[in-house]
Design a protein around this motif. Structure first.
Motif, short mmCIF file in Angstrom:
data_model
loop_
_atom_site.label_atom_id
_atom_site.label_comp_id
_atom_site.label_asym_id
_atom_site.label_seq_id
_atom_site.Cartn_x
_atom_site.Cartn_y
_atom_site.Cartn_z
N LEU A 138 0.83 -1.11 0.06
CA LEU A 138 0.10 -0.05 0.13
C LEU A 138 0.84 1.23 -0.04
O LEU A 138 0.53 2.25 -0.71
N ILE A 139 2.08 1.23 0.79
CA ILE A 139 2.83 2.40 0.78
C ILE A 139 3.36 2.68 -0.48
O ILE A 139 3.62 3.89 -1.17
N PHE A 140 3.69 1.68 -1.50
CA PHE A 140 4.37 1.86 -2.74
C PHE A 140 3.16 2.47 -3.63
O PHE A 140 3.40 3.17 -4.51
N MET A 141 2.15 1.96 -3.41
CA MET A 141 1.08 2.42 -4.40
C MET A 141 0.74 3.74 -3.86
O MET A 141 0.30 4.72 -4.78
N THR A 148 2.31 10.49 -9.40
CA THR A 148 1.17 10.79 -10.45
C THR A 148 0.38 12.23 -10.46
O THR A 148 0.37 12.92 -11.32
N ALA A 149 -0.25 12.45 -9.06
CA ALA A 149 -0.87 13.38 -8.92
C ALA A 149 -0.18 15.00 -8.39
O ALA A 149 -0.53 15.80 -9.09
N ASP A 150 0.82 14.84 -7.79
CA ASP A 150 1.71 16.09 -7.31
C ASP A 150 2.71 16.39 -8.38
O ASP A 150 2.92 17.51 -8.66
N GLY A 302 -3.77 13.55 -4.02
CA GLY A 302 -3.15 12.24 -3.97
C GLY A 302 -3.73 11.28 -3.04
O GLY A 302 -4.09 10.08 -3.65
N LYS A 303 -4.56 11.58 -2.04
CA LYS A 303 -5.00 10.80 -1.31
C LYS A 303 -6.25 10.53 -1.76
O LYS A 303 -6.73 9.15 -1.66
N VAL A 304 -7.03 11.24 -2.43
CA VAL A 304 -8.22 10.90 -3.14
C VAL A 304 -8.15 9.95 -4.06
O VAL A 304 -8.95 9.14 -4.20
N ILE A 305 -7.01 10.35 -5.01
CA ILE A 305 -6.84 9.44 -6.15
C ILE A 305 -6.52 8.07 -5.73
O ILE A 305 -6.91 7.18 -6.07
N PHE A 306 -5.56 7.80 -4.64
CA PHE A 306 -5.10 6.62 -3.75
C PHE A 306 -6.43 5.89 -3.40
O PHE A 306 -6.76 4.46 -3.68
#
Lengths: 578, 96
Positions: A138-141, A148-150, A302-306
């Protein structure tokens, strides 16, 4: 003396067992009595070949005079041995040889001490640890989606600036130069092709960063570990560990992921995995998340996309567990054996090749499927209904496309987004998920006021600006790398200004949700994640799963998408989160 | 010994890799590869995931293509080990 001793030494012979050896000796005796044969082949070797029914030798012997007796005798020996030993003679002889080989290997091959851990073993002790494996995955993802986002954001702004600035200006100038300046063709190019295709191409940097991150993980050997780590979880839930491999493929594209279900031997497992694969968020959905996250959750994009990716995995696993205990009730699963390659440092060449191939496929799709869809959409948006206006000279809200979209929009009212633009984009999203963005770019941009242009720059000035802004974007990208660990070196003032499209989407969602814009946006993202995949993926499902399960997938996903979006939006309001 | 290899694959519900068979039968991989090749030549075993030039055992494309038409879009060319299974007709019934 020594050489003579070597020559006299009996050649090495494998003992094929008493019965076979008797037959070999019988044939050797015949060969020794036939000088032509004896001079051509070593007698024991020839006898063995004949007992093995070697076709090549049989053919060669047929041309040698005096070999008939030997061949007939050999055939009789083969039949006799088959009766005595109960199997084909050649298999029994091969078996003896492999027995000898195996015992020799055991005797002479020195295996490295298993207790000495290689670097890969040491890393695996942590990465594939029973408790740490999934958190590390999960950390890697998380890092992948943060990157990707930032980190891609400065390049995204650059591409957008180039498309909406110089490219749009050059296109207008060119059309004017060839005498089409005051015709509907300008609108076709500007509001159709550039708004549609350009709206999707803007996300090329986002996908490039995603593909770079995935290529690094893949080339380093981590991806195999991810499958291994998830295998334990999948097994615990009663699913086949191998199912996670197609799911992993699904993060890139659903189409090869559906074909990847062929690696599962059991038909039920194949169908079940094929039904779950579309819930893995493919690369085409990423631009939708990036756009909506940057509009409604700029600080936590980033959090939302994840969380969208995570939601896809959770939905797939939960559905899998339910299906496995109901529709696909079956036997206990066997173990999933896979070989873990040693870790390697990814090469720049390898990472670039993977990234380039995949980004190239995305760009190709933009110039083919998305461009065709954008042109068709432009025509549908240019044809007036109810006699209001004329072709290419009508309010977009009175167009054929708007009328159709308005007819289905009420179905999305409980989900918080019932504007015809958002609803219409979901319909065209059946073609390809990137089309959701291109449709929105076309539908919203048509209402956009023209920006005031103080002075049109020259071609060379434009080129200079492209190069300069690229260098600035590169610098900003380097500065934004620490964002992965939450350090912002860019400063608040340098964060990107919202574009007209972003403003239009925000306004529309706020309006359709009675001021609960971010909840409606989240609900929309969930809908895009869960609803029916693109038409190519549907064709792949049809091919692999059959008509019945494809219909189940299409309507099941539509229903589930509606239900989950409803829960997100209405649940959020009930909890007072709006 | 050769028969053991065949029996192990007949018992197995799914194709097995050389490593898995080697572990099950306690036979060194280098010796086992020859035995497997022998059965493949005899058409009693099938070598899976090995066709085509492309993706040497790509999980996405194995078994359905001589070349992988979707590799460009696939960010996970999950490489799988070569596996062996009993040839059709040897097992008697389809395991589906």
């Amino acid at each position: 003396m020594k050489n003579q001793a070597l020559l006299n030494k009996k050649p090495f012979e494998i003992n094929y067992g008493q019965e076979t050896e008797t037959e070999i000796n019988k044939l050797v005796k015949i060969i020794n009595q036939t000088p032509t044969l004896k001079s051509l082949y070593p007698p024991r070797w020839l006898a063995i070949k004949l007992l093995e029914s070697d076709e090549d030798i049989a053919q060669r012997l047929s041309a040698i005079p005096g070999s008939t007796e030997l061949y007939t005798e050999a055939q009789a020996s083969v039949e006799s041995l088959k009766k005595i030993l109960g199997d084909d003679v050649d298999i029994l002889m091969a078996d003896q040889r492999y027995r000898w080989i195996n015992s020799l290997v055991k005797e002479v091959v020195m295996k490295p001490d298993q207790s000495i851990l290689t670097n890969s073993d040491k890393i695996d002790k942590i990465v594939t640890n029973r408790f740490l494996g999934i958190p590390i995955f999960l950390i890697f993802m998380w890092i992948v989606f943060k990157l990707t986002a930032d980190v891609s954001a400065p390049y995204l702004d650059w591409v957008e600036g180039v498309i909406n600035g110089p490219i749009a200006r050059w296109t207008t100038s060119f059309l004017g130069w060839i005498g089409l300046g005051d015709t509907w063709v300008v609108s076709l190019f500007m509001d159709g092709i550039i708004a549609g295709v350009g709206g999707v191409l803007v996300f090329v940097p986002v996908l490039m960063f995603l593909y770079i991150a995935l290529a690094v993980l893949e080339d380093s050997g981590y991806m195999a570990r991810a499958a291994f780590v998830m295998d334990r979880l999948m097994h615990a839930l009663g699913l086949h560990g191998k199912s996670f491999l197609p799911m992993l493929v699904g993060f890139g594209c659903t189409v090869p992921a559906i074909y990847a279900t062929r690696t599962l031997e059991n038909k039920n497992d194949r169908i079940l995995t094929g039904l779950l694969v579309p819930f893995m968020s493919c690369g085409a959905r990423l631009p939708v998340y990036v756009l909506f996250a940057s509009i409604f959750f700029p600080k936590n994009s980033g959090k939302v996309i994840f969380s969208m990716y995570l939601l896809g995995i959770v939905v797939a696993i939960l559905l899998g567990v339910i299906f496995k205990r109901t529709l696909f009730k079956g036997k206990e699963q066997s173990a999933f054996v896979m070989e873990l390659p040693p870790y390697r440092i990814p090469t720049l060449k390898g990472v670039w090749r993977h990234t380039w191939e995949r980004t190239g496929a995305f760009v190709k799709k933009a110039w083919t499927i998305i461009m065709a869809t954008s042109v068709i959409l432009w025509f549908l948006m240019s044809i007036p209904t109810g006699g209001q206006g004329s072709f290419a000279n009508t309010e977009i809200g009175n167009s054929v496309f708007a009328s159709v979209s308005k007819a289905i929009a009420p179905a999305f009212k409980p989900l918080g987004f019932n504007s015809w633009e958002a609803s219409g984009a979901l319909v065209t999203g059946f073609v390809a998920k990137e089309v959701v963005i291109s449709t929105m770019s076309q539908a919203y941009a048509a209402g956009e006021p023209d920006e005031e242009v103080e002075e049109t720059p020259t071609f060379l000035e434009d080129l200079g600006e492209i190069v300069k802004s690229f260098a600035e974007s590169t610098l900003d990208t380097i500065k934004s790398l620490p964002l992965i660990v939450g350090v912002n070196l860019l400063g608040e003032e340098e964060e990107a200004e919202p574009t007209a499209l972003m403003d239009a989407i925000k306004e529309s969602f706020e309006e359709s949700s009675n001021g609960n814009g971010w909840l409606a946006a989240l609900s929309y993202m969930v809908f895009v994640l869960i609803y029916t995949p693109c038409m190519v993926a549907i064709a792949a499902e049809w091919h692999e799963l059959g008509a019945k399960w494809t219909w189940v997938s299409i309507f099941g996903q539509l229903f589930l998408a509606w239900l989950l979006s409803f829960i997100v939006f209405q649940g959020g309001i009930l909890l007072g989160l709006g | 010994m050769l028969a053991l290899v065949l029996q192990e694959l007949q018992k197995s519900k799914e194709p097995l890799s050389v490593a898995a068979l080697s572990k099950k039968l306690n036979i060194d991989q280098s010796a086992l590869e020859g035995m497997l090749d022998h059965w493949v030549r005899k058409k009693r075993l099938i070598e899976n995931n090995a066709q085509g030039e492309m993706p040497a055992n790509c999980a996405a494309c194995s078994g359905h293509a001589r070349s992988c038409h979707c590799s460009a879009q696939c960010p996970f060319i999950a490489r799988m080990p070569k596996t062996y299974s009993i040839a059709a007709g040897e097992r008697g019934t389809d395991n589906d």
